[in-house]
Design an enzyme around this catalytic site. Structure first.
Site, PDB file in Angstrom:
ATOM      1  N   GLY A   1      62.527  -0.301  16.566  1.00 19.10           N
ATOM      2  CA  GLY A   1      62.525   0.537  17.766  1.00 19.10           C
ATOM      3  C   GLY A   1      61.194   0.686  18.486  1.00 19.10           C
TER       4      GLY A   1
ATOM      5  CG  ASP B   1      62.200   4.378  17.900  1.00 19.46           C
ATOM      6  OD1 ASP B   1      62.025   5.162  16.929  1.00 19.46           O
ATOM      7  OD2 ASP B   1      63.187   3.632  17.969  1.00 19.46           O
TER       8      ASP B   1
ATOM      9  CG  ASP C   1      67.641  12.339  15.765  1.00 21.73           C
ATOM     10  OD1 ASP C   1      67.813  13.538  16.013  1.00 21.73           O
ATOM     11  OD2 ASP C   1      68.594  11.542  15.661  1.00 21.73           O
TER      12      ASP C   1
ATOM     13  CE  LYS D   1      67.979  11.659  20.178  1.00 20.67           C
ATOM     14  NZ  LYS D   1      69.210  11.237  19.530  1.00 20.67           N
TER      15      LYS D   1
HETATM   16  P1  IMP Z   1      65.132  10.155  12.239  1.00 24.14           P
HETATM   17  O1  IMP Z   1      64.846   9.501  10.917  1.00 24.14           O
HETATM   18  O2  IMP Z   1      66.459  10.859  12.268  1.00 24.14           O
HETATM   19  O3  IMP Z   1      63.991  10.995  12.780  1.00 24.14           O
HETATM   20  O4  IMP Z   1      65.428   9.021  13.280  1.00 24.14           O
HETATM   21  C1  IMP Z   1      64.550   8.136  13.689  1.00 24.14           C
HETATM   22  C2  IMP Z   1      65.201   6.807  13.968  1.00 24.14           C
HETATM   23  O5  IMP Z   1      66.578   6.902  14.351  1.00 24.14           O
HETATM   24  C3  IMP Z   1      64.494   6.230  15.129  1.00 24.14           C
HETATM   25  O6  IMP Z   1      63.398   5.463  14.710  1.00 24.14           O
HETATM   26  C4  IMP Z   1      65.564   5.415  15.818  1.00 24.14           C
HETATM   27  O7  IMP Z   1      65.597   4.127  15.267  1.00 24.14           O
HETATM   28  C5  IMP Z   1      66.850   6.105  15.501  1.00 24.14           C
HETATM   29  N1  IMP Z   1      67.276   6.991  16.623  1.00 24.14           N
HETATM   30  C6  IMP Z   1      67.270   8.334  16.638  1.00 24.14           C
HETATM   31  N2  IMP Z   1      67.718   8.822  17.807  1.00 24.14           N
HETATM   32  C7  IMP Z   1      67.997   7.738  18.575  1.00 24.14           C
HETATM   33  C8  IMP Z   1      68.485   7.579  19.936  1.00 24.14           C
HETATM   34  O8  IMP Z   1      68.742   8.518  20.701  1.00 24.14           O
HETATM   35  N3  IMP Z   1      68.646   6.291  20.351  1.00 24.14           N
HETATM   36  C9  IMP Z   1      68.372   5.208  19.579  1.00 24.14           C
HETATM   37  N4  IMP Z   1      67.912   5.314  18.323  1.00 24.14           N
HETATM   38  C10 IMP Z   1      67.727   6.570  17.823  1.00 24.14           C
HETATM   39 MG    MG Z   2      63.649   3.201  14.620  1.00 26.99          MG
END
Ligand code: IMP
Ligand code: MG
Length: 182
Positions: A43, A98, A101, A130
């Protein structure tokens, strides 16, 4: 491809001018230090390229391939696609992702780097944050943009491996989400 985008959230010019600011700040913070940037792929590949070209410091670049998303939802587990991390002994490490979340990805990488990696410091930089309750509380040192809780694509971010090459960040139509669901 652009017919599939319901709304542009961040245009290319907006993204790049924010990168100018972020890069300036990072350049000041790391001047005279041995910097290693670790990008979390896939990403962050466009973010990495555009940001680093704005940082006129000697920098070592490494990457980590990680998957935690399926479609528009987090799987809740973080899969490292390689066993070894870069050697960061005696280096200042800046993690680049990127989007923040749930926080699971950055948390997992920070944990692995914290155990005896020998890094002098460890900071993180995300292009997007986010506004959702994080599962793992992560407070990134550098944030490009705070965005609402919507699934976004483009500028490196994908939906089931599509749309990474859009030059802006946008929200897909429901039709496109249905069409490429798996
Ligand atoms: P986390 O581990 O939940 O913080 O998510 C991080 C990863 O989930 C990011 O590096 C993205 O690859 C993916 N991700 C989270 N939200 C989105 C989105 O809205 N669009 C695309 N990829 C996302
Ligand atoms: Mg990612």
């Amino acid at each position: 491809m652009t017919d599939d985008v319901a709304k542009v959230l961040l245009g290319e010019r907006v993204i790049l001018s924010r990168l100018d600011e972020l890069a300036l700040q990072i350049t000041e913070d790391y001047r005279g230090k041995e910097l290693t940037v670790i990008a979390i792929l896939n990403g962050s590949f466009i973010f990495l390229a555009d940001l680093l070209r704005r940082i006129p410091l000697p920098v070592q670049v490494e990457s980590l391939s990680i998957a935690s998303y399926d479609g528009v939802k987090s799987t809740g587990s973080v899969e490292f696609r390689q066993a070894r991390l870069a050697d960061v002994r005696g280096r200042h490490v800046l993690l680049l992702d990127d989007i923040l979340d749930s926080g699971l990805t950055v948390h997992a990488v920070r944990e692995r780097l914290a155990d005896g990696s020998g890094a002098l410091s460890l900071r993180s930089c995300v292009l997007l944050r986010k506004s959702v309750p994080q599962i793992r509380q992560i407070d990134p040192d550098y944030v490009g943009f705070d965005i609402p809780d919507e699934f976004v694509v483009g500028y490196g971010l994908d939906y089931n491996e599509r749309y990474r090459n859009l030059p802006y960040i946008g929200v897909l139509t429901d039709e496109a989400i249905r069409r490429y669901a798996r």
